[in-house]
Design an enzyme around this catalytic site. Structure first.
Site, short mmCIF file in Angstrom:
data_model
loop_
_atom_site.label_atom_id
_atom_site.label_comp_id
_atom_site.label_asym_id
_atom_site.label_seq_id
_atom_site.Cartn_x
_atom_site.Cartn_y
_atom_site.Cartn_z
N ARG A 1 -3.94 10.14 -2.90
CA ARG A 1 -3.79 10.80 -1.23
C ARG A 1 -3.88 12.34 -1.50
O ARG A 1 -4.55 12.97 -0.66
CB ARG A 1 -2.44 10.30 -0.82
CG ARG A 1 -1.77 11.20 0.39
CD ARG A 1 -2.56 10.83 1.51
NE ARG A 1 -2.65 9.36 1.82
CZ ARG A 1 -3.29 8.78 2.82
NH1 ARG A 1 -4.04 9.33 3.85
NH2 ARG A 1 -3.33 7.47 2.93
N SER B 1 5.20 6.96 -3.84
CA SER B 1 4.88 5.59 -3.43
C SER B 1 3.71 5.48 -2.64
O SER B 1 2.75 5.88 -3.05
CB SER B 1 6.14 5.01 -2.60
OG SER B 1 6.48 3.62 -2.30
N HIS C 1 1.98 5.56 0.21
CA HIS C 1 0.87 6.48 0.86
C HIS C 1 0.54 7.28 0.12
O HIS C 1 -0.74 7.73 0.05
CB HIS C 1 1.85 7.12 2.07
CG HIS C 1 0.72 8.03 3.16
ND1 HIS C 1 0.72 9.19 2.95
CD2 HIS C 1 0.38 7.31 4.16
CE1 HIS C 1 -0.02 9.44 4.03
NE2 HIS C 1 -0.48 8.55 4.65
N CYS C 2 1.25 7.84 -0.81
CA CYS C 2 0.79 8.71 -2.05
C CYS C 2 -0.33 8.13 -2.86
O CYS C 2 -1.27 8.92 -3.39
CB CYS C 2 1.66 9.17 -2.95
SG CYS C 2 3.30 9.98 -2.18
N MET C 3 -0.53 6.69 -2.92
CA MET C 3 -1.49 6.05 -3.92
C MET C 3 -2.67 5.43 -3.10
O MET C 3 -3.33 4.76 -3.59
CB MET C 3 -0.76 4.82 -4.46
CG MET C 3 0.71 5.03 -5.36
SD MET C 3 1.46 3.70 -6.02
CE MET C 3 1.71 4.24 -7.79
#
Length: 351
Positions: A95, A332, A334-336
């Site tokens: 992200r 988590s 969204h970051c991935m």
């Protein structure tokens, strides 16, 4: 690519996450040291995330070496929706280090390639900084090569010219020294088609991103915002989240209309990791084609968070998946993940 012409001048803007996707881009976890000895558990949770996304749309999965590729294939099995790419990587947070895609009114897609310095040079980043270039080459897609540091998790757009950001992140001097709120407004208008930035002060305690917006406050449609709240006055997150909530209630969109503000609980239990307090949050959900995947922590508020979010996404399956091991790395779902909007590849020719 006409380097002297901005994306906006050619009709491009960043679409909202709920717009149709062509695919999701992801990076396989690989470094046990970065996960403080939890890599096996992280990979188990991550594999379930990949399988879930692949039920609904194609996944481009980056793997950094032979061991990572072998492990991904072993855990995922044969998934026709998942395509693996061997790419040098430092970490998994695509992200932030991946491209930010833009689309024009004709439905053509290109990408913007921003500088990534691992949230102010906190970790290794030079391999991750090249991921957008690889994606552009793989897709044979034109890109704008930006000279400014910007992470995808630092901006949250509503598809109607408005974005949420935090001062604690964008104004940190280890990213773009000297840049002001006005500078960012001008830059993001020219590059991502944003007409209005809504500034919150800060994010969660001990968030190594310096308070990314995608860990606390998100759009669920153009007029609805969910924002994290902490009711316990003694908790360090209480005052910050309360100030954010009060600020959001006073904000307006580009047509001077107030937003609908929905309160989203933070997990009830305080989680400690190898470097102090962890920043678990339900706001780090990912919206895809027909689904929303929400992190769960084995917490008393897990089910309540799903109850809050489910009615905000009519027509989408809201799915809770474990992120208890993944949060040890500070982020988590969204970051991935990084969405690639649906649309034809832009030819790179000015219309």
């Amino acid at each position: 690519m006409p380097s002297d012409v901005s994306p906006r001048e050619l009709g491009f803007a960043m679409p909202p996450e709920w717009a149709a996707h062509a695919a999701t881009w992801m990076s396989w976890p690989a470094d046990d040291e970065l996960w403080f000895g939890h890599l096996d558990a992280v990979r188990a949770e991550y594999a379930e995330l990949v399988r879930t996304v692949a039920r609904f749309e194609s996944v481009h999965l980056l793997v950094r070496d032979q061991e990572s590729e072998d492990d991904a294939r072993l855990r995922l099995g044969t998934l026709g929706q998942v395509q693996l790419h061997r790419v040098p990587l430092d970490d998994v947070w695509i992200r932030d280090n991946g491209p930010i895609f833009v689309r024009n009114e004709a439905g053509e897609v290109a990408l913007t390639d921003w500088k990534f310095n691992s949230w102010g040079e906190k970790f290794q980043w030079k391999n991750d900084d090249r991921v957008p270039e690889y994606v552009a080459e793989t897709l044979h897609m034109p890109r704008w090569n930006m000279q400014t540091v910007l992470e995808g998790g630092a901006i949250e757009v509503n598809g109607d010219g408005v974005a949420l950001v935090t001062r604690s992140c964008l104004l940190t001097p280890t990213r773009n020294p000297g840049m002001t709120e006005a500078d960012y407004s001008d830059l993001l208008s020219r590059t991502l088609g944003l007409d209005k930035l809504l500034w919150l002060d800060a994010g969660l305690e001990n968030d190594h991103t310096d308070g990314h917006i995608d860990t606390i406050t998100r759009f669920t449609d153009a007029q609805t915002i969910v924002t994290s709240v902490e009711p316990r006055a003694a908790d360090a997150n209480h005052k910050v989240m309360q100030r954010n909530l009060e600020a959001l209630r006073e904000m307006q969109d580009g047509e001077e209309r107030p937003f609908r503000i929905i309160e989203l609980p933070l997990p009830a239990a305080r989680l400690e990791g190898a470097e102090g307090r962890l920043p678990p949050t339900y706001a780090n959900f990912y919206i895809g084609n027909g689904f929303v995947v929400v992190p769960q922590y084995g917490d008393a508020n897990d089910e309540h968070a799903l109850e809050v979010l489910t009615p905000l996404f009519p027509g989408r399956e809201v799915i809770g998946l474990s992120s208890r091991a993944i949060i040890e790395g500070g982020g988590s779902f969204h970051c991935m993940t990084q969405q690639q909007p649906e649309g034809e590849k832009w030819s790179g020719v000015e219309r």
